[in-house]
Write an enzyme that holds these catalytic residues in place. Structure first.
Site, mmCIF file in Angstrom:
data_model
loop_
_atom_site.group_PDB
_atom_site.id
_atom_site.type_symbol
_atom_site.label_atom_id
_atom_site.label_comp_id
_atom_site.label_asym_id
_atom_site.label_seq_id
_atom_site.Cartn_x
_atom_site.Cartn_y
_atom_site.Cartn_z
ATOM 1 N N GLY A 1 -1.014 10.518 -8.414
ATOM 2 C CA GLY A 1 0.074 10.889 -7.524
ATOM 3 C C GLY A 1 0.796 12.157 -7.957
ATOM 4 O O GLY A 1 1.127 13.013 -7.131
ATOM 5 N N THR A 2 1.030 12.282 -9.247
ATOM 6 C CA THR A 2 1.763 13.452 -9.745
ATOM 7 C C THR A 2 0.989 14.736 -9.435
ATOM 8 O O THR A 2 1.553 15.717 -8.949
ATOM 9 C CB THR A 2 2.003 13.315 -11.264
ATOM 10 O OG1 THR A 2 2.732 12.113 -11.491
ATOM 11 C CG2 THR A 2 2.769 14.505 -11.816
ATOM 12 N N GLN B 1 3.736 5.007 -2.622
ATOM 13 C CA GLN B 1 4.210 3.618 -2.570
ATOM 14 C C GLN B 1 3.815 2.891 -1.282
ATOM 15 O O GLN B 1 3.861 1.670 -1.238
ATOM 16 C CB GLN B 1 5.739 3.565 -2.721
ATOM 17 C CG GLN B 1 6.234 3.886 -4.116
ATOM 18 C CD GLN B 1 5.896 2.816 -5.147
ATOM 19 O OE1 GLN B 1 5.632 1.663 -4.826
ATOM 20 N NE2 GLN B 1 5.898 3.194 -6.412
ATOM 21 N N SER C 1 -2.003 7.464 -4.909
ATOM 22 C CA SER C 1 -2.345 7.176 -6.301
ATOM 23 C C SER C 1 -3.019 5.807 -6.379
ATOM 24 O O SER C 1 -2.512 4.835 -5.823
ATOM 25 C CB SER C 1 -1.088 7.186 -7.164
ATOM 26 O OG SER C 1 -1.395 6.725 -8.461
ATOM 27 N N CYS D 1 9.837 5.856 -14.638
ATOM 28 C CA CYS D 1 9.969 7.176 -15.239
ATOM 29 C C CYS D 1 11.390 7.432 -15.692
ATOM 30 O O CYS D 1 11.629 8.245 -16.561
ATOM 31 C CB CYS D 1 9.570 8.265 -14.252
ATOM 32 S SG CYS D 1 8.133 7.810 -13.326
ATOM 33 N N ASN E 1 10.176 4.639 -4.171
ATOM 34 C CA ASN E 1 9.679 3.807 -5.265
ATOM 35 C C ASN E 1 10.752 2.924 -5.894
ATOM 36 O O ASN E 1 10.430 1.978 -6.592
ATOM 37 C CB ASN E 1 9.028 4.689 -6.340
ATOM 38 C CG ASN E 1 9.868 5.890 -6.694
ATOM 39 O OD1 ASN E 1 10.159 6.738 -5.837
ATOM 40 N ND2 ASN E 1 10.295 5.967 -7.931
#
Ligand SMILES: *Cc1c(COP(=O)(O)O)cnc(C)c1O
Length: 387
Positions: free
Chosen positions: A69-70, A177, A197, A323, A149
């Site tokens: 995802g990042t 998500q 992701s 995170c 998220n």
């Protein structure tokens, strides 16, 4: 042990693992080679591309594999604006994005771009009027997440996409998500770029995809061999890609069934918690939220202590996003929906999955109540009946 932190990551489905294993063993080929071992890898990768595309209503050739995802978020945003250099330098996003989008935007601000961070209401949703007002001649990209998220709220992506199209602005959405949890269709939603992701939908970590609408051109972040048609060079992670594809196939087959089941668990949890624990509240929108997300706030509770106590009792949940759970600042999402700092620190995110059961929910309601009451009994701030 009850794992209730599926927004942080989800367990790999046994069928996904099963599908991946041959590509670590006998079918280990490099998809760029011409002999049969390579062709086998390539065939598996193209099957996975179709599985991903099918889940989001895209064409296979519009799906590009990434490391997660990042990377998909970074590639979508930086790749677009790099391509559109000279066309403008204004980007619109929301105040509640995942760090993969938020930090990318902050980085771009340091490099000459102007970014508008749209506020959200108490319900965690952006307002179309604000978006309309913030578009400018030089706006080149709108990037607004599909589902949050932390609080699970779902944005009006279809309307945002329609506005973007009308104004000729590219539209990216971080759907990490939502994909696999609620219906996602890139045509219905009017999106040009969409991030996925694998590990958020019972696939492996370290693999994801970016949907790029046919005709939309972006610059790569990496330069190398011509993999993924030059958009994302680097030898493809075949086992991971196969796992992502399988996870998407399973998610598509069971989407409505899982949605209904997980939402019933969530509703049972919300009812039980709000009904049995005084001064407990639900953060985010009451209905426009992911079927698996409940985000609570308990007055006079310190979130970190709550998480640790719940862990002792076998419940895995989290305060903000994974995170930010090692940062001391309160969650930017909870602050954006107007919580006081103390309340943001006293919040609990529970994100459920298909392997949770009604029995897990019943016992976790009892445990949460017990832990909240014990922590409050030790807190000088606690004032029964309200403060
Ligand atoms: C988890 C997450 C990401 C990051 O995905 P990774 O694959 O872990 O890099 C991005 N956006 C959202 C909304 C997420 O929940």
């Amino acid at each position: 042990m009850s794992y209730m932190d599926h927004s942080a990551t989800s367990p790999v489905d046994p069928e996904v693992l099963e599908a991946m294993l041959p590509y670590f063993k006998e079918s280990f080929g490099n998809a760029s080679t011409l002999y049969s071992l390579g062709r086998e890898a390539r065939t598996a990768m193209e099957k996975a591309r179709k599985q991903v595309a099918s889940l989001i209503g895209a064409r296979a050739e519009e799906v590009y594999f990434t490391s997660g995802g990042t990377e998909s978020d970074n590639l979508a945003i930086k790749g677009t604006i790099s391509r559109l250099k000279g066309k403008g330098n204004h980007i619109i996003t929301s105040a509640i994005e995942h760090p993969a989008v938020e930090e990318t935007c902050k980085y771009l601000e340091k490099n000459g771009y102007t970014v508008t961070y749209l506020p959200v209401g108490e319900d965690g949703i952006v307002k179309m009027e604000d978006l309309k007002e913030s578009t400018r001649e030089d706006t080149i990209l709108i990037t607004i997440m599909h589902a949050n998220n932390e609080i699970g709220t779902i944005q009006p992506i279809k309307e945002i996409g329609a506005l973007a199209r009308e104004k000729g602005i590219l539209f990216h959405t971080d759907a990490v998500q939502s994909v696999g949890k609620i219906p996602v269709n890139v045509e219905d939603m009017n999106v040009d770029l969409l991030s996925i992701s694998a590990h958020k939908l019972h696939g492996p970590k370290g693999v994801g995809a970016l949907y790029i609408r046919k005709g939309v051109r972006i610059d790569p972040l990496f330069h190398g061999g011509g993999h993924e048609r030059g958009v994302r060079p680097g030898t493809e992670n075949i086992p991971g890609i196969v796992g992502l594809g399988k996870a998407c196939q399973l998610a598509e087959e069971n989407l409505y069934e899982n949605m209904e089941y997980v939402a019933s668990l969530r509703d049972q949890l919300i009812k039980g918690v709000l009904g049995s624990i005084e001064q407990s509240f639900l953060n985010g929108h009451p209905t426009k939220r992911l079927p698996n997300n409940a985000n609570f706030r308990f007055s006079s509770i310190e979130g970190e202590s709550l998480i640790l106590q719940l862990d002792f009792k076998g419940i895995n949940a989290s305060t903000g996003s994974a995170c930010s759970s090692n940062k001391l600042e309160p969650s930017h999402v909870l602050m954006a929906i107007g919580l006081e700092e103390v309340d943001a620190h006293g919040s609990l995110r529970i994100s459920l999955g298909k392997e949770n059961t009604p029995k897990d929910i019943d016992s976790s309601i009892v445990v949460i109540k017990e832990v909240v009451e014990r922590l409050r009994s030790m807190s000088p701030l606690w004032c029964p009946g309200g403060n």
